[in-house]
Write an enzyme that holds these catalytic residues in place. Structure first.
Site, PDB file in Angstrom:
ATOM      1  N   LYS A  37       0.836  -1.201   0.000  1.00 49.87           N
ATOM      2  CA  LYS A  37       0.000   0.000   0.000  1.00 49.87           C
ATOM      3  C   LYS A  37       0.869   1.249   0.000  1.00 49.87           C
ATOM      4  O   LYS A  37       2.056   1.183   0.325  1.00 49.87           O
ATOM      5  CB  LYS A  37      -0.888  -0.026   1.237  1.00 49.87           C
ATOM      6  CG  LYS A  37      -0.078   0.019   2.531  1.00 49.87           C
ATOM      7  CD  LYS A  37      -0.842  -0.489   3.716  1.00 49.87           C
ATOM      8  CE  LYS A  37      -0.047  -0.274   4.986  1.00 49.87           C
ATOM      9  NZ  LYS A  37      -0.530  -1.119   6.081  1.00 49.87           N
ATOM     10  N   ARG A 130     -10.349   0.454  14.433  1.00 50.43           N
ATOM     11  CA  ARG A 130     -10.143   1.329  13.274  1.00 50.43           C
ATOM     12  C   ARG A 130     -11.133   0.952  12.174  1.00 50.43           C
ATOM     13  O   ARG A 130     -11.769   1.802  11.584  1.00 50.43           O
ATOM     14  CB  ARG A 130      -8.696   1.183  12.777  1.00 50.43           C
ATOM     15  CG  ARG A 130      -8.376   1.996  11.552  1.00 50.43           C
ATOM     16  CD  ARG A 130      -6.899   1.944  11.187  1.00 50.43           C
ATOM     17  NE  ARG A 130      -6.458   0.628  10.721  1.00 50.43           N
ATOM     18  CZ  ARG A 130      -5.251   0.384  10.220  1.00 50.43           C
ATOM     19  NH1 ARG A 130      -4.360   1.361  10.126  1.00 50.43           N
ATOM     20  NH2 ARG A 130      -4.914  -0.833   9.842  1.00 50.43           N
ATOM     21  N   TYR A 250      17.250  29.826   7.903  1.00 50.25           N
ATOM     22  CA  TYR A 250      16.177  30.660   8.446  1.00 50.25           C
ATOM     23  C   TYR A 250      16.253  30.715   9.967  1.00 50.25           C
ATOM     24  O   TYR A 250      16.630  29.748  10.629  1.00 50.25           O
ATOM     25  CB  TYR A 250      14.819  30.055   8.076  1.00 50.25           C
ATOM     26  CG  TYR A 250      14.490  30.138   6.611  1.00 50.25           C
ATOM     27  CD1 TYR A 250      14.351  31.368   5.974  1.00 50.25           C
ATOM     28  CD2 TYR A 250      14.301  28.980   5.868  1.00 50.25           C
ATOM     29  CE1 TYR A 250      14.036  31.433   4.620  1.00 50.25           C
ATOM     30  CE2 TYR A 250      13.984  29.038   4.514  1.00 50.25           C
ATOM     31  CZ  TYR A 250      13.852  30.268   3.897  1.00 50.25           C
ATOM     32  OH  TYR A 250      13.546  30.331   2.571  1.00 50.25           O
TER      33      TYR A 250
END
Ligand SMILES: *Cc1c(COP(=O)(O)O)cnc(C)c1O
Length: 360
Positions: A37, A130, A250
């Site tokens: 998957k 689930r 940054y």
């Protein structure tokens, strides 16, 4: 320079992949259903399936109709289980691609069985909560399962990597649910990689290993470890000496103490190299481990290569081996506070996949 190694790329060792699959099969002592998957956890489902064909797996596991369709188009003829519940509007396409849905909802099962004789597997929820039919609700499908028996039935363990008593509890519930079916399905399956790393053999007919095939896992309690399969590498595209007191990237989270040599590698979070690795991760350059300096940016990551003789165009390894040093995928995931599943599945399409060894 070959096309795919110009900027940044993923290498997938198919020899190691088939070795790992063999280890799972030998421990299970039943046929495997490799879980491919999510594009085989990000690595490329089609070449992975082609490479695994030589092991004669029973079939493959995917999450969606589109993933199954892609495998059919690539010539994969074995059964393909769709492990995520399909909705009724997916059924025509699933049948067209000869996919086997794994169903747990009585309504969906009734529709599937009313509209086709194609095989289906019954998903039983034994505690993951689930998807699937709750283990103590098998009565809800008794009638339909008597008329259209599922080819298989399965469950999924939520804590196989811990190996605690929940696995036994779930297994007992699975047994109870299977016994309550009017016809015992010929194919029963439950085990994933973490279970097979810790136990052997499977008490059922098939196993569903995933992550171990791709070189991840082998944590605490595991008696087997996978061979590394994945490497992530990028070119150094810029190099500079950063003077004492200057900052890198940054938000100035890295500050040079003394003059530091900073290499910029062409890999960033848009490639799936997570921002969580800022100032924490490392890379290998000429076989030496060097730290990430400052925040990972979208397309580039800076490394402190002070003392390492390197040039623009040289390679930095972010996952994998270089010389005697190794950056294991499990270790990189841990440093990023994520699971190796998430790290692998998060590698983006911008990185070409290069398949080594085996037959893709
Ligand atoms: C992903 C998945 C597996 C494979 O799990 P691994 O931990 O990667 O071995 C097995 N069964 C189901 C239902 C899954 O979703």
């Amino acid at each position: 320079m070959d096309q795919d190694r110009r900027r940044a790329w993923v290498e997938v060792d198919l020899g190691a992949l088939t070795h790992n699959a063999q280890v799972m099969a030998e421990r299970a002592r039943v046929r495997i259903v490799p879980m491919i998957k999510a594009d085989a956890y990000g690595l490329g489902a089609i070449p992975i399936a082609h490479a695994l064909e030589c092991l004669d797996p029973w079939g493959y596991g995917v999450a969606t109709v589109v993933e199954g369709d892609a495998l059919r188009r690539a010539g994969i003829e074995r059964p393909i289980l769709v492990m995520t519940p399909l909705l009724e509007w997916d059924f025509p396409a699933a049948r067209q691609c000869r996919l086997t849905p794994v169903l747990g909802d009585p309504q969906a099962i009734a529709v599937w069985c009313r509209t086709s004789d194609a095989p289906w597997h019954l998903s039983i929820d034994t505690g993951m909560h689930r998807a699937g039919l709750p283990w103590n609700c098998v009565g809800d499908v008794r009638e339909i399962a008597a008329r259209h028996p599922p080819e298989g039935a399965c469950t999924h363990y939520h804590s196989a990597d811990v190996g605690d008593e929940t696995v036994q509890l779930q297994e007992a519930r699975f047994r109870e649910a299977v016994a309550a079916l009017p016809v015992r399905p010929g194919l029963l399956h439950a085990e994933c990689s973490p279970w097979l790393e810790r136990h052997s053999p499977s008490p059922w007919n098939l196993v569903r290993p995933g992550v171990f095939l791709y070189g991840a896992g082998g944590g605490e309690g595991a008696v087997v470890r996978p061979m590394a399969v994945v490497s992530v590498r990028a070119r150094i595209v810029s190099l500079r000496d950063v003077p004492d007191g200057e900052t890198v990237s940054y938000s100035a989270t890295y500050r040079a103490h003394g003059t530091r040599r900073i290499a910029t590698a062409a890999l960033g979070y848009a490639d799936g190299y997570r921002r969580a690795l800022s100032n924490r991760g490392s890379a290998l350059v000429h076989g030496r481990r060097v730290p990430v300096a400052g925040l990972v940016t979208m397309d580039m990551t800076m490394l402190d290569v002070t003392g390492v003789d390197c040039r623009v165009g040289d390679m930095a390894t972010f996952i994998g081996r270089d010389g005697d040093e190794d950056l294991d995928v499990n270790e990189v995931a841990r440093t990023a506070d994520m699971s190796p599943y998430e790290l692998l599945a998060g590698l983006r399409q911008r990185l070409p996949r290069i398949f080594l060894g085996g037959q893709a």
